[in-house]
Design a protein around this motif. Structure first.
Motif, short mmCIF file in Angstrom:
data_model
loop_
_atom_site.label_atom_id
_atom_site.label_comp_id
_atom_site.label_asym_id
_atom_site.label_seq_id
_atom_site.Cartn_x
_atom_site.Cartn_y
_atom_site.Cartn_z
N THR A 1 0.74 -1.13 0.00
CA THR A 1 -0.01 0.04 -0.09
C THR A 1 0.84 1.35 0.02
O THR A 1 0.25 2.33 0.08
N GLY A 2 1.96 1.17 -0.07
CA GLY A 2 3.03 2.51 0.09
C GLY A 2 3.20 2.63 1.60
O GLY A 2 3.82 3.82 1.90
N ILE A 3 2.73 1.94 2.53
CA ILE A 3 3.11 2.09 3.86
C ILE A 3 4.01 1.04 4.34
O ILE A 3 4.01 -0.13 4.06
N LEU A 4 5.28 1.51 4.64
CA LEU A 4 6.19 0.84 5.10
C LEU A 4 6.46 0.42 6.74
O LEU A 4 6.33 1.45 7.44
N GLN A 5 6.38 -0.69 7.20
CA GLN A 5 6.64 -0.94 8.74
C GLN A 5 8.33 -1.35 8.74
O GLN A 5 8.39 -2.51 7.90
N ILE A 6 8.90 -0.77 9.42
CA ILE A 6 10.29 -1.20 9.52
C ILE A 6 10.89 -1.31 10.97
O ILE A 6 10.19 -0.52 11.98
N GLY A 7 11.56 -2.39 11.15
CA GLY A 7 11.88 -2.58 12.73
C GLY A 7 13.60 -2.70 12.65
O GLY A 7 14.03 -3.25 11.71
N PHE A 8 14.03 -2.26 13.56
CA PHE A 8 15.65 -2.26 13.86
C PHE A 8 15.62 -2.93 15.41
O PHE A 8 15.35 -2.31 16.36
N TRP A 9 16.39 -4.21 15.45
CA TRP A 9 16.58 -4.68 17.03
C TRP A 9 18.12 -4.81 17.09
O TRP A 9 18.85 -5.53 16.19
N VAL A 10 18.61 -4.52 18.21
CA VAL A 10 19.94 -4.20 18.42
C VAL A 10 20.25 -5.41 19.78
O VAL A 10 19.49 -5.32 20.63
N ASN A 11 21.33 -6.15 19.12
CA ASN A 11 21.72 -7.01 20.37
C ASN A 11 22.94 -6.41 21.04
O ASN A 11 23.94 -6.30 20.23
N ASP A 12 22.95 -5.91 22.26
CA ASP A 12 23.99 -5.08 22.90
C ASP A 12 24.29 -5.72 24.20
O ASP A 12 23.92 -5.17 25.23
N PRO A 13 24.88 -6.86 24.29
CA PRO A 13 25.18 -7.55 25.49
C PRO A 13 25.80 -6.82 26.71
O PRO A 13 25.48 -6.92 27.78
N ASN A 14 26.76 -6.09 26.29
CA ASN A 14 27.50 -5.10 27.17
C ASN A 14 26.88 -3.83 27.40
O ASN A 14 27.58 -3.15 28.27
N GLN A 15 25.59 -3.59 26.94
CA GLN A 15 24.95 -2.49 27.03
C GLN A 15 26.06 -1.18 27.07
O GLN A 15 26.07 -0.28 27.70
N SER A 16 26.69 -1.01 25.71
CA SER A 16 27.80 -0.21 25.49
C SER A 16 26.95 0.79 24.52
O SER A 16 27.60 2.04 24.29
N ILE A 17 25.92 0.80 24.01
CA ILE A 17 25.07 1.89 23.04
C ILE A 17 24.93 3.15 23.65
O ILE A 17 24.26 2.90 25.00
N GLN A 18 25.16 4.07 23.50
CA GLN A 18 24.66 5.48 24.04
C GLN A 18 23.32 5.54 23.33
O GLN A 18 23.16 6.15 22.17
N TRP A 19 22.35 5.64 23.98
CA TRP A 19 20.95 6.00 23.87
C TRP A 19 20.51 7.58 24.41
O TRP A 19 20.74 7.73 25.56
N GLN A 20 20.18 8.19 23.26
CA GLN A 20 19.84 9.59 23.89
C GLN A 20 18.40 9.64 24.25
O GLN A 20 17.42 8.72 23.89
N SER A 21 17.96 10.54 25.03
CA SER A 21 16.66 10.58 25.75
C SER A 21 15.63 11.04 24.62
O SER A 21 15.75 11.59 23.62
N ALA A 22 14.55 10.27 24.73
CA ALA A 22 13.32 10.70 23.69
C ALA A 22 12.75 12.07 23.65
O ALA A 22 13.00 12.59 24.90
#
Length: 180
Positions: A26-47
Protein backbone atom coordinates in the motif's frame (compact mmCIF):
# COMPACT_ATOMS: atom_id res chain seq x y z
CA UNK A 1 8.18 -9.73 6.28
CA UNK A 2 11.75 -9.56 5.01
CA UNK A 3 14.44 -9.79 7.68
CA UNK A 4 18.13 -8.92 7.35
CA UNK A 5 21.10 -9.34 9.63
CA UNK A 6 23.01 -6.13 9.07
CA UNK A 7 26.78 -6.39 8.99
CA UNK A 8 29.19 -4.06 10.69
CA UNK A 9 31.77 -2.36 8.47
CA UNK A 10 34.43 -3.06 11.09
CA UNK A 11 33.32 -6.42 12.46
CA UNK A 12 32.47 -6.47 16.13
CA UNK A 13 31.49 -9.35 18.36
CA UNK A 14 29.92 -6.99 20.89
CA UNK A 15 27.00 -5.77 18.77
CA UNK A 16 24.49 -7.29 16.40
CA UNK A 17 21.68 -5.72 14.40
CA UNK A 18 18.60 -7.18 12.74
CA UNK A 19 16.33 -5.11 10.49
CA UNK A 20 12.96 -6.05 9.01
CA UNK A 21 10.57 -4.56 6.45
CA UNK A 22 6.92 -5.35 6.05
CA UNK A 23 4.86 -3.83 3.26
CA UNK A 24 1.21 -4.57 2.73
CA UNK A 25 1.56 -3.31 -0.90
CA UNK A 26 0.00 0.00 0.00
CA UNK A 27 3.01 2.31 0.15
CA UNK A 28 3.05 2.05 3.93
CA UNK A 29 6.36 0.65 5.21
CA UNK A 30 6.66 -1.00 8.60
CA UNK A 31 10.31 -1.12 9.58
CA UNK A 32 12.00 -2.48 12.67
CA UNK A 33 15.56 -2.43 13.96
CA UNK A 34 16.61 -4.75 16.81
CA UNK A 35 20.02 -4.36 18.42
CA UNK A 36 21.86 -7.04 20.36
CA UNK A 37 24.04 -5.16 22.86
CA UNK A 38 25.00 -7.64 25.61
CA UNK A 39 27.56 -5.23 27.13
CA UNK A 40 25.07 -2.31 27.21
CA UNK A 41 27.63 -0.12 25.41
CA UNK A 42 25.28 1.82 23.10
CA UNK A 43 24.74 5.48 23.90
CA UNK A 44 20.98 6.03 23.79
CA UNK A 45 19.82 9.64 23.85
CA UNK A 46 16.63 10.62 25.66
CA UNK A 47 13.40 10.60 23.68
CA UNK A 48 11.67 13.82 22.62
CA UNK A 49 7.95 14.44 23.08
CA UNK A 50 6.97 14.66 19.42
CA UNK A 51 8.28 13.15 16.21
CA UNK A 52 10.15 16.31 15.28
CA UNK A 53 12.23 16.69 12.15
CA UNK A 54 15.88 17.23 12.98
CA UNK A 55 19.08 17.32 10.95
CA UNK A 56 22.39 15.59 11.65
CA UNK A 57 20.81 12.61 13.40
CA UNK A 58 23.57 10.39 11.97
CA UNK A 59 26.06 12.00 14.38
CA UNK A 60 24.62 9.76 17.12
CA UNK A 61 22.88 6.40 17.14
CA UNK A 62 20.58 6.53 14.11
CA UNK A 63 18.72 4.02 11.94
CA UNK A 64 18.55 4.77 8.21
CA UNK A 65 16.37 3.80 5.28
CA UNK A 66 17.35 4.50 1.66
CA UNK A 67 14.76 4.36 -1.10
CA UNK A 68 15.76 4.20 -4.77
CA UNK A 69 13.87 3.71 -8.01
CA UNK A 70 15.07 1.12 -10.50
CA UNK A 71 16.79 2.77 -13.46
CA UNK A 72 16.79 6.25 -11.85
CA UNK A 73 19.52 8.28 -10.14
CA UNK A 74 17.39 10.12 -7.55
CA UNK A 75 16.71 8.66 -4.11
CA UNK A 76 15.58 9.40 -0.58
CA UNK A 77 17.34 8.95 2.75
CA UNK A 78 15.30 8.65 5.94
CA UNK A 79 16.99 9.01 9.33
CA UNK A 80 15.22 7.61 12.39
CA UNK A 81 16.64 8.42 15.79
CA UNK A 82 15.93 6.53 19.02
CA UNK A 83 15.05 10.00 20.37
CA UNK A 84 12.04 9.67 18.01
CA UNK A 85 13.25 12.63 15.94
CA UNK A 86 13.49 11.94 12.24
CA UNK A 87 14.30 13.49 8.88
CA UNK A 88 13.95 12.65 5.20
CA UNK A 89 16.36 13.95 2.55
CA UNK A 90 16.24 14.04 -1.24
CA UNK A 91 19.14 13.48 -3.58
CA UNK A 92 19.21 13.90 -7.37
CA UNK A 93 22.07 11.40 -7.72
CA UNK A 94 24.85 9.91 -5.58
CA UNK A 95 25.29 12.34 -2.65
CA UNK A 96 24.18 15.29 -4.83
CA UNK A 97 23.45 18.04 -4.06
CA UNK A 98 26.34 18.18 -1.62
CA UNK A 99 24.79 20.70 0.78
CA UNK A 100 24.89 20.07 4.52
CA UNK A 101 22.46 19.32 5.80
CA UNK A 102 21.03 17.74 2.65
CA UNK A 103 17.80 19.10 1.19
CA UNK A 104 14.79 17.89 3.19
CA UNK A 105 12.23 15.77 1.34
CA UNK A 106 8.56 16.48 1.94
CA UNK A 107 7.28 13.42 0.07
CA UNK A 108 7.96 10.90 2.85
CA UNK A 109 5.77 10.92 5.95
CA UNK A 110 6.44 9.40 9.35
CA UNK A 111 3.20 7.92 10.66
CA UNK A 112 4.65 6.56 13.88
CA UNK A 113 7.93 5.67 15.58
CA UNK A 114 8.39 3.80 18.82
CA UNK A 115 11.52 3.17 20.79
CA UNK A 116 11.62 -0.38 22.03
CA UNK A 117 13.73 -2.09 24.64
CA UNK A 118 15.97 -3.37 21.84
CA UNK A 119 15.80 -0.66 19.16
CA UNK A 120 13.17 1.13 17.12
CA UNK A 121 10.08 0.49 15.02
CA UNK A 122 8.65 2.96 12.51
CA UNK A 123 5.80 3.26 10.06
CA UNK A 124 6.50 5.37 6.98
CA UNK A 125 4.14 6.48 4.22
CA UNK A 126 5.97 6.65 0.90
CA UNK A 127 2.80 7.18 -1.17
CA UNK A 128 3.52 10.90 -1.69
CA UNK A 129 6.96 9.93 -3.06
CA UNK A 130 5.47 7.26 -5.33
CA UNK A 131 2.84 9.70 -6.66
CA UNK A 132 5.22 12.64 -7.13
CA UNK A 133 7.70 10.45 -9.05
CA UNK A 134 4.95 8.53 -10.89
CA UNK A 135 6.36 5.13 -9.89
CA UNK A 136 4.88 1.94 -8.50
CA UNK A 137 6.00 0.11 -5.38
CA UNK A 138 7.46 -2.68 -7.57
CA UNK A 139 9.91 -0.08 -9.01
CA UNK A 140 11.40 0.62 -5.57
CA UNK A 141 14.46 -0.89 -3.91
CA UNK A 142 15.73 -0.14 -0.44
CA UNK A 143 18.76 -0.17 1.79
CA UNK A 144 18.69 -0.44 5.56
CA UNK A 145 21.59 0.77 7.68
CA UNK A 146 22.50 2.19 11.07
CA UNK A 147 25.08 4.26 12.86
CA UNK A 148 25.52 2.86 16.35
CA UNK A 149 27.37 5.07 18.83
CA UNK A 150 29.10 3.29 21.69
CA UNK A 151 31.54 4.66 24.21
CA UNK A 152 33.98 6.51 21.98
CA UNK A 153 33.28 4.69 18.69
CA UNK A 154 30.77 4.71 15.85
CA UNK A 155 29.82 1.40 14.24
CA UNK A 156 28.38 1.37 10.72
CA UNK A 157 25.88 -1.39 9.94
CA UNK A 158 24.35 -2.06 6.51
CA UNK A 159 22.83 -4.84 4.44
CA UNK A 160 26.27 -5.20 2.89
CA UNK A 161 29.43 -3.12 2.45
CA UNK A 162 30.84 -3.37 -1.08
CA UNK A 163 33.27 -0.45 -0.93
CA UNK A 164 36.52 0.27 0.87
CA UNK A 165 34.70 2.68 3.20
CA UNK A 166 31.33 2.51 4.93
CA UNK A 167 29.00 4.24 2.45
CA UNK A 168 25.27 3.94 3.00
CA UNK A 169 24.61 5.90 -0.23
CA UNK A 170 26.09 3.11 -2.37
CA UNK A 171 23.09 1.66 -4.21
CA UNK A 172 24.89 -1.65 -4.77
CA UNK A 173 24.33 -2.29 -1.08
CA UNK A 174 20.58 -1.69 -1.16
CA UNK A 175 19.33 -5.24 -1.36
CA UNK A 176 15.58 -5.14 -0.70
CA UNK A 177 13.28 -5.19 -3.72
CA UNK A 178 9.49 -4.94 -3.60
CA UNK A 179 7.32 -7.48 -5.36
CA UNK A 180 3.87 -6.06 -5.92
Amino acid sequence: MATFELSSFQPTQDLGLIAAIETPNTGILQIGFWVNDPNQSIQWQSAVKNHTRQDYLWENTCFEVFIGVKGQDFYREINLSPTLSWQAYQFEEYRYPETMPPQAADDIELIDAQRTKFGLTAILDINPFLHSQNVKIKDIFMGLSAVIQTDGQQHFFAMQHSGQHADFHNKRDWLYTFYA
